[in-house]
Motif scaffolding. Structure first.
Motif, short mmCIF file in Angstrom:
data_model
loop_
_atom_site.label_atom_id
_atom_site.label_comp_id
_atom_site.label_asym_id
_atom_site.label_seq_id
_atom_site.Cartn_x
_atom_site.Cartn_y
_atom_site.Cartn_z
N ASP A 33 0.83 -1.20 0.00
CA ASP A 33 0.00 0.00 0.00
C ASP A 33 0.86 1.25 0.00
O ASP A 33 2.09 1.18 0.00
N GLN A 34 0.23 2.42 0.01
CA GLN A 34 0.95 3.69 -0.06
C GLN A 34 1.81 3.94 1.18
O GLN A 34 2.77 4.68 1.12
N ALA A 35 1.47 3.30 2.30
CA ALA A 35 2.25 3.44 3.53
C ALA A 35 3.44 2.49 3.55
O ALA A 35 4.22 2.50 4.49
N GLY A 36 3.56 1.64 2.54
CA GLY A 36 4.69 0.71 2.47
C GLY A 36 4.44 -0.64 3.11
O GLY A 36 5.34 -1.45 3.20
N ARG A 37 3.20 -0.90 3.56
CA ARG A 37 2.88 -2.20 4.15
C ARG A 37 2.60 -3.19 3.02
O ARG A 37 1.91 -2.87 2.06
N THR A 38 3.14 -4.40 3.17
CA THR A 38 2.94 -5.45 2.17
C THR A 38 2.13 -6.58 2.78
O THR A 38 2.39 -6.99 3.90
N GLY A 39 1.15 -7.08 2.03
CA GLY A 39 0.34 -8.19 2.48
C GLY A 39 0.81 -9.49 1.86
O GLY A 39 1.25 -9.52 0.71
N TYR A 40 0.74 -10.57 2.63
CA TYR A 40 1.12 -11.90 2.17
C TYR A 40 0.06 -12.90 2.63
O TYR A 40 -0.50 -12.75 3.70
N LYS A 58 -0.49 -12.15 6.43
CA LYS A 58 0.58 -11.43 7.13
C LYS A 58 0.72 -10.05 6.52
O LYS A 58 0.78 -9.90 5.30
N ILE A 59 0.75 -9.02 7.38
CA ILE A 59 0.98 -7.64 6.96
C ILE A 59 2.34 -7.22 7.52
O ILE A 59 2.55 -7.26 8.73
N VAL A 60 3.25 -6.85 6.62
CA VAL A 60 4.61 -6.47 7.01
C VAL A 60 4.77 -4.97 6.83
O VAL A 60 4.54 -4.43 5.74
N ASP A 61 5.16 -4.28 7.92
CA ASP A 61 5.41 -2.85 7.89
C ASP A 61 6.76 -2.58 7.23
O ASP A 61 7.62 -3.45 7.20
N PRO A 62 6.99 -1.34 6.75
CA PRO A 62 8.27 -1.01 6.12
C PRO A 62 9.47 -1.22 7.05
O PRO A 62 10.56 -1.53 6.58
N ASN A 63 9.27 -1.11 8.36
CA ASN A 63 10.39 -1.30 9.30
C ASN A 63 10.65 -2.77 9.62
O ASN A 63 11.54 -3.10 10.39
N GLY A 64 9.86 -3.67 9.03
CA GLY A 64 10.06 -5.11 9.23
C GLY A 64 9.12 -5.74 10.24
O GLY A 64 9.03 -6.96 10.31
N ASP A 65 8.45 -4.92 11.06
CA ASP A 65 7.47 -5.48 12.00
C ASP A 65 6.32 -6.09 11.20
O ASP A 65 5.99 -5.62 10.11
N HIS A 66 5.71 -7.12 11.75
CA HIS A 66 4.60 -7.75 11.04
C HIS A 66 3.56 -8.29 12.01
O HIS A 66 3.83 -8.52 13.18
#
Length: 87
Positions: A33-40, A58-66
């Motif tokens: 998404d626009q905030a840099g979160r990636t869904g898996y 799984k939703i992974v934040d740009p900083n690596g937290d998920h």
């Protein structure tokens, strides 16, 4: 938030597609998404029949937290139930 719903839509497509069941983790990316979160979606965790599908998202934040969400999609009721969240 749009991407979250897009992830749910893709999960719904899996529900109608024919993904088998296994217990290994096989994550594949959905979108970022626009905030840099990636869904898996863990393809190997999908458990489905004619009435419902359960899967892990799984939703992974740009900083690596998920966070990992276990969800059940009910076809007849057209509902989604959040079963478990792991951060």
């Amino acid at each position: 938030m749009k991407k979250w719903f897009a992830c749910l839509a893709v999960a719904g497509l899996l529900f109608s597609a024919g993904v088998g069941v296994s217990h290994a983790e096989s994550w594949y990316a959905l979108d970022t998404d626009q905030a840099g979160r990636t869904g898996y979606i863990d393809n190997d965790s999908v458990d489905k029949n004619d009435a419902r599908a359960t899967l892990r998202l799984k939703i992974v934040d740009p900083n690596g937290d998920h966070s990992i969400y276990t969800m059940t999609f009910n076809r007849a009721d057209k509902t989604v139930q959040l079963i478990d969240v792991t951060a």
